[in-house]
Design a protein around this motif. Structure first.
Motif, PDB file in Angstrom:
ATOM      1  N   PHE A  17       1.286  -1.188  -0.116  1.00 37.40           N
ATOM      2  CA  PHE A  17       0.188   0.291  -0.224  1.00 37.40           C
ATOM      3  C   PHE A  17       1.008   1.345   0.540  1.00 37.40           C
ATOM      4  O   PHE A  17       1.925   1.472   0.803  1.00 37.40           O
ATOM      5  CB  PHE A  17      -0.487   0.318   0.902  1.00 37.40           C
ATOM      6  N   LEU A  18       0.307   2.362  -0.553  1.00 37.58           N
ATOM      7  CA  LEU A  18       1.066   3.757  -0.614  1.00 37.58           C
ATOM      8  C   LEU A  18       0.295   4.388  -0.821  1.00 37.58           C
ATOM      9  O   LEU A  18      -1.215   5.049  -1.687  1.00 37.58           O
ATOM     10  CB  LEU A  18       1.611   4.016  -2.657  1.00 37.58           C
ATOM     11  N   ASP A  19       0.660   4.808   1.061  1.00 35.32           N
ATOM     12  CA  ASP A  19      -1.181   6.184   1.032  1.00 35.32           C
ATOM     13  C   ASP A  19       0.037   7.091   0.929  1.00 35.32           C
ATOM     14  O   ASP A  19       0.899   8.041   1.995  1.00 35.32           O
ATOM     15  CB  ASP A  19      -1.356   5.805   2.865  1.00 35.32           C
ATOM     16  N   VAL A  70       3.845   2.282   3.281  1.00 36.73           N
ATOM     17  CA  VAL A  70       4.601   3.323   2.944  1.00 36.73           C
ATOM     18  C   VAL A  70       3.824   4.029   3.238  1.00 36.73           C
ATOM     19  O   VAL A  70       2.818   4.828   2.107  1.00 36.73           O
ATOM     20  CB  VAL A  70       5.177   3.558   0.815  1.00 36.73           C
ATOM     21  N   TYR A  71       3.716   5.277   3.811  1.00 41.36           N
ATOM     22  CA  TYR A  71       3.166   6.676   4.074  1.00 41.36           C
ATOM     23  C   TYR A  71       3.276   7.609   3.250  1.00 41.36           C
ATOM     24  O   TYR A  71       4.927   7.309   3.607  1.00 41.36           O
ATOM     25  CB  TYR A  71       2.414   6.605   5.322  1.00 41.36           C
ATOM     26  N   VAL A  72       2.556   8.730   2.409  1.00 41.97           N
ATOM     27  CA  VAL A  72       3.599   9.958   1.992  1.00 41.97           C
ATOM     28  C   VAL A  72       2.554  10.813   2.820  1.00 41.97           C
ATOM     29  O   VAL A  72       2.048  10.789   2.273  1.00 41.97           O
ATOM     30  CB  VAL A  72       3.717  10.018   1.277  1.00 41.97           C
ATOM     31  N   THR A  88       6.453  -1.260   7.560  1.00 43.97           N
ATOM     32  CA  THR A  88       5.776   0.162   7.045  1.00 43.97           C
ATOM     33  C   THR A  88       6.700   1.189   7.194  1.00 43.97           C
ATOM     34  O   THR A  88       7.886   1.072   8.111  1.00 43.97           O
ATOM     35  CB  THR A  88       5.083   0.422   8.636  1.00 43.97           C
ATOM     36  N   ARG A  89       6.588   1.996   6.154  1.00 47.10           N
ATOM     37  CA  ARG A  89       7.986   3.024   6.332  1.00 47.10           C
ATOM     38  C   ARG A  89       7.099   4.561   6.047  1.00 47.10           C
ATOM     39  O   ARG A  89       5.865   4.478   5.213  1.00 47.10           O
ATOM     40  CB  ARG A  89       8.809   3.042   5.387  1.00 47.10           C
ATOM     41  N   TYR A  90       7.315   5.767   6.047  1.00 44.60           N
ATOM     42  CA  TYR A  90       7.629   7.376   6.446  1.00 44.60           C
ATOM     43  C   TYR A  90       7.907   7.787   5.188  1.00 44.60           C
ATOM     44  O   TYR A  90       9.596   7.342   6.199  1.00 44.60           O
ATOM     45  CB  TYR A  90       6.939   7.782   7.421  1.00 44.60           C
ATOM     46  N   ILE A  91       7.748   8.353   4.105  1.00 43.98           N
ATOM     47  CA  ILE A  91       8.961   9.433   3.828  1.00 43.98           C
ATOM     48  C   ILE A  91       8.440   9.662   3.410  1.00 43.98           C
ATOM     49  O   ILE A  91       6.567  10.658   2.936  1.00 43.98           O
ATOM     50  CB  ILE A  91       8.212   8.595   2.035  1.00 43.98           C
ATOM     51  N   ASP A  92       9.094  11.642   3.559  1.00 40.77           N
ATOM     52  CA  ASP A  92       8.636  12.569   3.216  1.00 40.77           C
ATOM     53  C   ASP A  92       8.901  13.552   2.316  1.00 40.77           C
ATOM     54  O   ASP A  92      10.320  13.415   1.981  1.00 40.77           O
ATOM     55  CB  ASP A  92       9.633  13.732   4.495  1.00 40.77           C
ATOM     56  N   ALA A  93       7.972  13.387   1.746  1.00 36.34           N
ATOM     57  CA  ALA A  93       7.820  13.730   0.418  1.00 36.34           C
ATOM     58  C   ALA A  93       6.328  14.584  -0.321  1.00 36.34           C
ATOM     59  O   ALA A  93       5.431  14.637   0.794  1.00 36.34           O
ATOM     60  CB  ALA A  93       7.927  12.636  -0.692  1.00 36.34           C
ATOM     61  N   ASP A  94       6.337  15.281  -1.675  1.00 39.88           N
ATOM     62  CA  ASP A  94       5.254  16.420  -1.757  1.00 39.88           C
ATOM     63  C   ASP A  94       4.488  15.258  -3.009  1.00 39.88           C
ATOM     64  O   ASP A  94       5.158  14.483  -3.801  1.00 39.88           O
ATOM     65  CB  ASP A  94       6.402  17.430  -2.404  1.00 39.88           C
ATOM     66  N   PRO A 102       1.325  -6.163  -7.526  1.00 41.35           N
ATOM     67  CA  PRO A 102       0.214  -5.198  -7.566  1.00 41.35           C
ATOM     68  C   PRO A 102       0.042  -3.987  -6.469  1.00 41.35           C
ATOM     69  O   PRO A 102       0.935  -4.616  -4.630  1.00 41.35           O
ATOM     70  CB  PRO A 102      -1.055  -5.700  -7.014  1.00 41.35           C
ATOM     71  N   VAL A 103       0.035  -2.928  -6.060  1.00 43.20           N
ATOM     72  CA  VAL A 103       0.170  -1.520  -4.532  1.00 43.20           C
ATOM     73  C   VAL A 103      -1.647  -1.350  -4.667  1.00 43.20           C
ATOM     74  O   VAL A 103      -1.772  -0.529  -5.887  1.00 43.20           O
ATOM     75  CB  VAL A 103       0.956  -0.773  -5.467  1.00 43.20           C
ATOM     76  N   GLY A 104      -1.629  -0.723  -3.947  1.00 43.19           N
ATOM     77  CA  GLY A 104      -2.599  -0.258  -3.535  1.00 43.19           C
ATOM     78  C   GLY A 104      -2.727   0.966  -3.907  1.00 43.19           C
ATOM     79  O   GLY A 104      -2.115   1.946  -2.072  1.00 43.19           O
ATOM     80  N   LEU A 105      -2.594   2.109  -4.214  1.00 46.56           N
ATOM     81  CA  LEU A 105      -2.654   3.459  -3.959  1.00 46.56           C
ATOM     82  C   LEU A 105      -4.008   4.332  -3.199  1.00 46.56           C
ATOM     83  O   LEU A 105      -4.866   4.035  -4.329  1.00 46.56           O
ATOM     84  CB  LEU A 105      -2.113   4.186  -5.166  1.00 46.56           C
ATOM     85  N   ILE A 106      -3.414   5.259  -1.991  1.00 46.45           N
ATOM     86  CA  ILE A 106      -4.743   5.277  -1.558  1.00 46.45           C
ATOM     87  C   ILE A 106      -4.427   7.271  -1.471  1.00 46.45           C
ATOM     88  O   ILE A 106      -3.327   7.796  -1.658  1.00 46.45           O
ATOM     89  CB  ILE A 106      -4.627   5.297  -0.135  1.00 46.45           C
ATOM     90  N   LEU A 107      -5.158   7.618  -1.797  1.00 46.00           N
ATOM     91  CA  LEU A 107      -5.563   9.077  -1.929  1.00 46.00           C
ATOM     92  C   LEU A 107      -6.785   9.434  -1.498  1.00 46.00           C
ATOM     93  O   LEU A 107      -7.464   9.895  -2.607  1.00 46.00           O
ATOM     94  CB  LEU A 107      -5.540   9.820  -3.375  1.00 46.00           C
ATOM     95  N   SER A 108      -7.107  10.109  -0.171  1.00 44.12           N
ATOM     96  CA  SER A 108      -7.572   9.797   0.714  1.00 44.12           C
ATOM     97  C   SER A 108      -7.872  11.396   0.922  1.00 44.12           C
ATOM     98  O   SER A 108      -7.327  11.939   2.206  1.00 44.12           O
ATOM     99  CB  SER A 108      -7.534   9.441   2.112  1.00 44.12           C
ATOM    100  N   GLY A 109      -8.783  12.203   0.396  1.00 43.03           N
ATOM    101  CA  GLY A 109      -9.315  13.891   0.593  1.00 43.03           C
ATOM    102  C   GLY A 109      -8.251  14.154   0.436  1.00 43.03           C
ATOM    103  O   GLY A 109      -8.526  15.429   0.978  1.00 43.03           O
ATOM    104  N   ILE A 110      -7.143  13.761  -0.650  1.00 36.07           N
ATOM    105  CA  ILE A 110      -5.850  14.779  -0.531  1.00 36.07           C
ATOM    106  C   ILE A 110      -6.112  15.500  -1.815  1.00 36.07           C
ATOM    107  O   ILE A 110      -5.485  17.356  -1.745  1.00 36.07           O
ATOM    108  CB  ILE A 110      -4.865  14.224  -0.438  1.00 36.07           C
TER     109      ILE A 110
END
Length: 267
Positions: free
Chosen positions: A76-78, A103-105, A127-133, A153-161
């Motif tokens: 997952f890429l959140d 991966v959290y971004v 789990t990992r956190y990425i500081d990115a724009d 496959p990856v689950g891309l999450i774009l939640s209210g952003i």
């Protein structure tokens, strides 16, 4: 997630911040007086916004549960994760599949301070956190490849952003560029706030004039446009309480301000 980057020293407690306001509406503690005042004012102008905030969280939970369960996604890429509350992406995914990798971004300095809370994981997963724009999708994909296997496959999450991207064509481009870096069989889980409720629109305009990072409401058609080229998972692009509700016979008379979203599969 904001359009700005920087370290923890850039936290501004004099201007309301959307991630902190949503944290307040969701019952979290990571907010300041300026956020609570703005959140209360927004709620007074648009009653029920706290209910809409919770609806967005529940939608996130249900879509991740679907992806990690029925769809068999293990990565997952959140992007634009915001402040941790309860039932974060890694918690939901790893309850379904403990080996899931997440991966959290984000690039918000307050979220950066709370990164350790996001970096918990089951022993089997990671789990990992990425500081990115958000404005640099290629950098996000390159950084995510440090933990995720982008041949699977990856689950891309774009939640209210995406409302924080003021230009719609740019927002659509960001979605396409993120998906371009993912393999066939990946999924997009996305929801955003529509412009269909006059009270919500007026409250949002008032908030956008406070000096905070603005959030742009979009038409249902524009939100559906983010899914162009994807295979849409049933029940389609809908008001988020109606996307595979946990309880049978969900109330169809949902608020005009509640988010619209869905899940799509990359062919």
């Amino acid at each position: 997630m904001t359009a700005h980057s920087g370290g923890p020293s850039r936290i501004d407690t004099t201007v309301p911040h959307s991630a902190r306001i949503w944290n307040y509406w969701l019952g979290g503690k990571d907010n300041y007086e300026v956020d609570r005042v703005a959140g209360d004012a927004f709620q007074q102008a648009s009653p029920g916004i706290d209910v809409d905030a919770r609806a967005g969280r529940y939608f996130l939970v249900r879509t991740i549960r679907y992806l990690a369960g029925e769809a068999g996604v293990r990565q997952f890429l959140d992007v634009g994760t915001g402040l941790p509350t309860v039932d974060n992406t890694h918690q939901v995914a790893q309850r379904e599949a403990p080996e899931s990798r997440i991966v959290y971004v984000d690039n918000d300095p307050l979220v950066l301070l709370h990164a350790q809370a996001l970096l918990t994981s089951t022993p089997q997963g990671a789990t990992r956190y990425i500081d990115a724009d958000l404005a640099d999708p290629e950098s996000i994909i390159a950084s995510a490849a440090g933990l995720l296997d982008l041949s699977r496959p990856v689950g891309l999450i774009l939640s209210g952003i995406l409302g924080h991207v003021t230009d719609y064509d740019e927002a659509r481009s960001i979605v396409r560029r993120l998906l371009k870096g993912l393999p066939s069989g990946s999924y997009l889980s996305l929801h955003d706030a529509p412009d269909t409720d006059p009270e919500r629109a007026a409250a949002q305009d008032q908030y956008n004039r406070t000096g905070a990072v603005p959030y742009i409401l979009r038409t249902p058609e524009q939100i559906a446009g983010y899914f162009d080229g994807l295979e849409i998972v049933e029940p389609g692009i809908v008001r988020i309480p109606l996307w595979r509700p946990d309880l049978a016979g969900a109330d169809a008379d949902v608020s005009a301000s509640v988010g619209i979203g869905g899940v799509g599969r990359l062919p």
